[in-house]
Design an enzyme around this catalytic site. Structure first.
Site, PDB file in Angstrom:
ATOM      1  CE1 TYR B 148      -2.285  -3.306   2.263  1.00  0.00           C
ATOM      2  CE2 TYR B 148      -4.074  -1.938   1.428  1.00  0.00           C
ATOM      3  CZ  TYR B 148      -3.626  -3.131   1.963  1.00  0.00           C
ATOM      4  OH  TYR B 148      -4.506  -4.141   2.194  1.00  0.00           O
ATOM      5  CG  HIS B 156      -8.635   0.389  -2.897  1.00  0.00           C
ATOM      6  ND1 HIS B 156      -9.439  -0.580  -2.356  1.00  0.00           N
ATOM      7  CD2 HIS B 156      -9.439   1.449  -3.145  1.00  0.00           C
ATOM      8  CE1 HIS B 156     -10.677  -0.123  -2.276  1.00  0.00           C
ATOM      9  NE2 HIS B 156     -10.708   1.101  -2.750  1.00  0.00           N
ATOM     10  CE  LYS B 193      -5.319  -6.049  -3.942  1.00  0.00           C
ATOM     11  NZ  LYS B 193      -5.937  -4.749  -3.731  1.00  0.00           N
TER      12      LYS B 193
END
Lengths: 260, 242
Positions: B148, B156, B193
């Site tokens: 992070y 996020h 991601k």
């Protein structure tokens, strides 16, 4: 995709949607899969088994601006180019004694893997060509008459022409580099250019991507690094063909910033 | 994919309170209080008071253990977290069950014994932490860590992280087969991601002592899928080319 909580693993509906999209390709009705528009204009090429390429004897249409390599004023196309054009109905292929060559014969020829290509590599080629990309074999110049074009006079063109290879043997030496390629070795196969209406073989510029066909296992870091060195700074993509499905992967070096 | 702050004002709040500052506050506070944890299996347990509890939460070290004790808060640290606080930040001492302080070497031996890939995992963890990224367990996403940019309540995670120990017969064993690559790229894409692989090379240094770790090298690579269908136009070329 915006504004949704994608961290939430329970957003199953999105995955489901993706699955439905993936399965869209399964068509129950026969013959409905083809969205291809077949060509009305047909060029003619003669297969030269010695060089493992086809010499184009009659060109029709615009496709030749992005297909085939020019040597000694002649246009040669590789087996993948030949097959692709035959598949879309843009090329009529004849044998050395001017007999018509069928697609079946060429599929068999490809299966022998003697002409620097194989079925998987062909699938990659076709996949990109159907999307409009310009694809050439890695490190094989489109034309030897190049670069020094800015003087532009007829005489200078004449000089560069004379510097080109002339005998069929010279042509062979180029082909040899293609045919001796070991297809199981991890190496760079295609140079890929983005769709570009102004593409010229005499000044193609740098490819947008260099492709490496990969089988077996994902590449190790050492393999990625070795191939990157060969690419000389151009973006490298790995292509993987599994049961007719072509995927491309990148293993790009990054550097995460140091945060405050 | 990429950077996504959680709601309005999150980015401003993060900028006003850099992670490096929070971690150094935590460090000072732990040093001042002469903090020590207890090594228990693969965890280190640490009891702290309210201020430190807040700092640990804000810096994202460990997870709170709920107990009936009112005056102190217990935290459970992973081996990587505990060793980072102890060996890199030098703000935590760790004791064994016999209440004797363990040396760095003793801890290292214990941790590598519990987890053979600990040297590489610790290197990966420390590498990201030293760049002030917040690193948490990635088990929810089938990876080793998630990274992070700031506290998970504000942002996020941007990266799903896999530690590659490929060089030495690859004990971690990830991304060895294409099905695993497909799976990871697909999963990471669906949770927005990027898949970050940290290739840890021991550079010929073994793992006899924790000092070896500083000599290891780390290479960062993002593994992704290229979709030729969606990338037919390149704006950089459109700008430069004629």
């Amino acid at each position: 995709m915006e504004g949704e909580d994608w961290d939430d693993l329970s957003s199953e509906s999105d995955l489901l949607e993706q699955d439905l999209k993936d399965e869209d390709e399964y068509n129950y009705a026969s013959n409905s899969s083809s969205k291809l528009q077949f060509r009305k204009v047909t060029s003619v090429a003669r297969w030269n088994s010695e060089v493992g390429m086809a010499e184009v004897v009659q060109t029709k249409g615009q496709l030749w601006t992005t297909t085939g390599i020019v040597r000694s004023g002649k246009l040669y196309c590789s087996i993948e180019e030949t097959l692709f054009l035959m598949e879309i109905g843009a090329l009529h292929l004849v044998s050395e004694n001017d007999q018509s060559v069928s697609l079946e014969t060429m599929y068999q020829q490809l299966a022998e893997e003697k002409d620097g290509c194989c079925w998987e590599l062909y699938e990659v080629y076709r996949h990109l060509k159907l999307l409009g990309y310009i694809v050439g074999r890695h490190d094989i110049p489109w034309s030897l008459k190049s670069v020094k074009r800015n003087t532009g006079t007829v005489s200078s063109e004449g000089t560069s022409e004379s510097q080109e290879v002339h005998s069929p043997h010279d042509c062979n030496s180029i082909i040899e580099r293609l045919t001796k390629m070991d297809l199981n070795e991890l190496k760079l196969v295609f140079d890929v250019y983005l769709p570009n209406g102004k593409f010229r073989k005499s000044s193609p510029g740098d490819p947008s991507y260099v492709l490496c066909l990969i089988r077996g296992q994902p590449p190790s870091k050492i393999e990625v690094e070795a191939l990157e060195r060969q690419c000389g700074g151009l973006p490298l993509k790995f292509c993987l063909v599994e049961s007719g499905r072509v995927s491309f992967f990148s293993f790009s070096k990054v550097e995460l910033p140091i945060l405050p | 994919m990429g950077l996504r702050w959680k709601g309005k004002g999150a980015e401003v709040r993060a900028q006003a309170d850099p992670m490096s500052k929070i971690v150094s506050q935590l460090k000072l506070s732990l040093i001042e209080s002469n903090a020590h944890g207890v090594l228990s299996g693969c965890s280190v347990l640490l009891a702290v008071e309210a201020v430190q509890s807040d700092l640990l939460n804000r810096a994202c070290f460990g997870r709170p253990v709920v107990t009936a004790e009112k005056d102190k808060q217990w935290f459970q640290l992973s081996m990587e977290e505990a060793f980072y606080l102890c060996y890199i930040l030098k703000c935590l001492s760790i004791h064994g069950g016999d209440d004797h302080r363990k040396t760095d070497e003793e801890l290292w031996e214990h941790m590598t014994d519990k987890k053979s890939t600990f040297p590489e995992f610790f290197k990966a963890y420390a590498h990201l932490r030293m760049k002030n990224w917040v690193v948490r367990s990635g088990s929810q996403y089938g990876v080793d860590y998630v990274a992070y940019r700031h506290h998970p309540s504000l942002v996020h995670s941007e990266y799903a992280v896999l530690v590659s120990t490929q060089e030495h017969s690859g004990e971690n064993g990830r991304l060895r087969v294409w099905s695993d690559v497909h799976c990871m790229v697909r999963l990471c894409g669906s949770v927005a991601k990027a898949l970050l692989v940290l290739y840890i090379s021991k550079c010929g240094h073994g793992d006899a002592s924790p000092s070896c770790v500083t000599l290891y090298s780390v290479e960062e690579r993002v593994v992704g899928r290229w979709s030729p269908k969606d990338c037919r136009e390149d704006h950089s070329i459109a700008v430069n080319g004629h």
